[in-house]
Design a protein around this motif. Structure first.
Motif, mmCIF file in Angstrom:
data_model
loop_
_atom_site.group_PDB
_atom_site.id
_atom_site.type_symbol
_atom_site.label_atom_id
_atom_site.label_comp_id
_atom_site.label_asym_id
_atom_site.label_seq_id
_atom_site.Cartn_x
_atom_site.Cartn_y
_atom_site.Cartn_z
ATOM 1 N N TYR A 211 1.106 -5.875 -4.672
ATOM 2 C CA TYR A 211 0.235 -5.042 -6.013
ATOM 3 C C TYR A 211 0.070 -6.506 -6.998
ATOM 4 C CZ TYR A 211 -0.409 -1.172 -4.018
ATOM 5 O OH TYR A 211 -0.091 -0.375 -2.621
ATOM 6 N N ALA A 212 -0.740 -7.356 -7.467
ATOM 7 C CA ALA A 212 -1.141 -8.134 -8.441
ATOM 8 C C ALA A 212 -0.891 -7.310 -9.525
ATOM 9 C CB ALA A 212 -1.639 -9.460 -7.865
ATOM 10 N N PRO A 215 -4.674 -10.608 -10.841
ATOM 11 C CA PRO A 215 -5.063 -11.417 -9.549
ATOM 12 C C PRO A 215 -6.269 -12.357 -10.197
ATOM 13 C CG PRO A 215 -5.831 -9.130 -9.745
ATOM 14 C CD PRO A 215 -4.584 -9.008 -11.117
ATOM 15 N N PRO A 219 -2.361 -14.512 -8.171
ATOM 16 C CA PRO A 219 -2.576 -13.802 -7.266
ATOM 17 C C PRO A 219 -1.191 -13.216 -6.609
ATOM 18 C CG PRO A 219 -4.550 -15.350 -7.239
ATOM 19 C CD PRO A 219 -3.791 -15.763 -8.434
ATOM 20 N N THR A 222 3.286 -10.604 -8.510
ATOM 21 C CA THR A 222 2.864 -8.764 -7.872
ATOM 22 C C THR A 222 4.468 -7.828 -8.803
ATOM 23 O OG1 THR A 222 4.396 -9.209 -6.553
ATOM 24 C CG2 THR A 222 2.731 -9.758 -5.876
#
Length: 316
Positions: A211-212, A215, A219, A222
């Motif tokens: 999960y960034a 993003p 990106p 995380t």
């Protein structure tokens, strides 16, 4: 040379980690069978070669004492400022303010570090340069996008010169009771924690990242990399308390501040790169990109670490 025993242990530990990583890199390169695997191994080994070089230069600078370290950071600042300005559109009227930035303001800021003039060091760029530089630019008569151009130059000076100059300031602006003559070790600790945080966030992100955090900006940053990397950095920082004037809990807190500000710095500098449409600030460091790609976290962490340490631990 001004190494003490604990500083030698710190440097030896970094060399040991690099030797282990180099051996792993050689194994990975030998076993890579696909084009993608060989490219990844080549990038990893290029980064490791660069780390060897950067470690040698930094250790040599620290070993030469205060003057060598200040000169090394001044050169780093000059190269970082050049990278930043090279991506910034300029006009003919900007040439004189740019010359001032490179050949007057930057050297003076590091001279203030060398002569221990803390009061003027704090306000030279944020106050006097902030006021005088626009006057010089306005006198050139170039009014198109004046505010944007002068704001970019001032922001470049703040990040590449003012913030970077706080790192060697650890040598000259701190007088910690019971820790006299050991500030080079504290500087090494700061840089080590800062860079370890970057490496560990990268490793945790590659291994577990899903999960960034943001993003549209970066990106590859995380939540898994952030939490795992910062958590591991805090544990290592607490374990290195013996090299600092801090208790283990205080060292953990300082490491958290360094890693947190470093992550924020990387995010901000990534946003600027996205705005300019580039992946890296330059190609000065093999496998890493430019100087600013390597020190973006240090730029944001150095002022916070210096001022926290000075406020809570130093006598002046």
């Amino acid at each position: 040379m001004v190494f003490d025993q604990e500083l030698t242990w710190l440097i030896g530990g970094v060399v040991g980690l690099l030797m282990l990583a180099t051996a792993l890199g050689a194994v990975i390169a030998r076993r890579a069978s696909s084009d993608g695997g060989r490219a990844t191994a080549a990038n990893l080994n290029a980064r490791l070669r660069a780390w060897w070089g950067m470690t040698a230069i930094f250790a040599l600078a620290v070993g030469t004492g205060g003057t060598g370290t200040i000169l090394m950071f001044a050169l780093t600042s000059f190269l970082a400022l050049r990278e930043f300005i090279s991506l910034t559109p300029t006009r003919l009227g900007d040439h004189r303010p740019l010359a001032w930035a490179f050949f007057l303001i930057m050297p003076l800021q590091f001279l203030l570090v060398a002569v221990h003039w803390y009061g003027f060091f704090l306000i030279f760029i944020p106050v006097y340069v902030f006021l005088v530089l626009p006057i010089r630019a306005a006198a050139a008569g170039e009014t198109d996008q004046f505010l944007e151009r002068i704001a970019r130059l001032q922001w470049a000076l703040m990040i590449c010169v003012y913030c970077v100059s706080h790192a060697p300031g650890i040598l000259t602006f701190l007088k910690i009771p019971g820790y006299e003559g050991q500030n080079a070790k504290l500087l090494f600790y700061f840089v080590l924690i800062c860079e370890l945080s970057d490496v560990l966030q990268y490793c945790f992100g590659k291994l577990f990242g899903r999960y960034a955090v943001c993003p549209t900006v970066s990106p590859n940053k995380t939540w898994e990399g952030l939490i795992g990397g910062v958590g591991a950095t805090v544990l290592i920082g607490a374990g290195l308390w013996w090299a600092t004037p801090f208790t283990p809990l205080q060292s953990a807190g300082m490491s958290l501040a360094i890693a947190g500000m470093g992550f924020g710095g990387g995010l901000v500098m990534s946003a600027i790169k996205r705005d300019y449409g580039v992946k890296d600030w330059g190609r000065a460091i093999e496998g890493h990109g430019g100087i600013l790609d390597r020190i973006d976290s240090l730029c944001f962490a150095a002022p916070v670490f210096l001022h926290l340490t000075r406020y809570y631990f130093s006598v002046v």
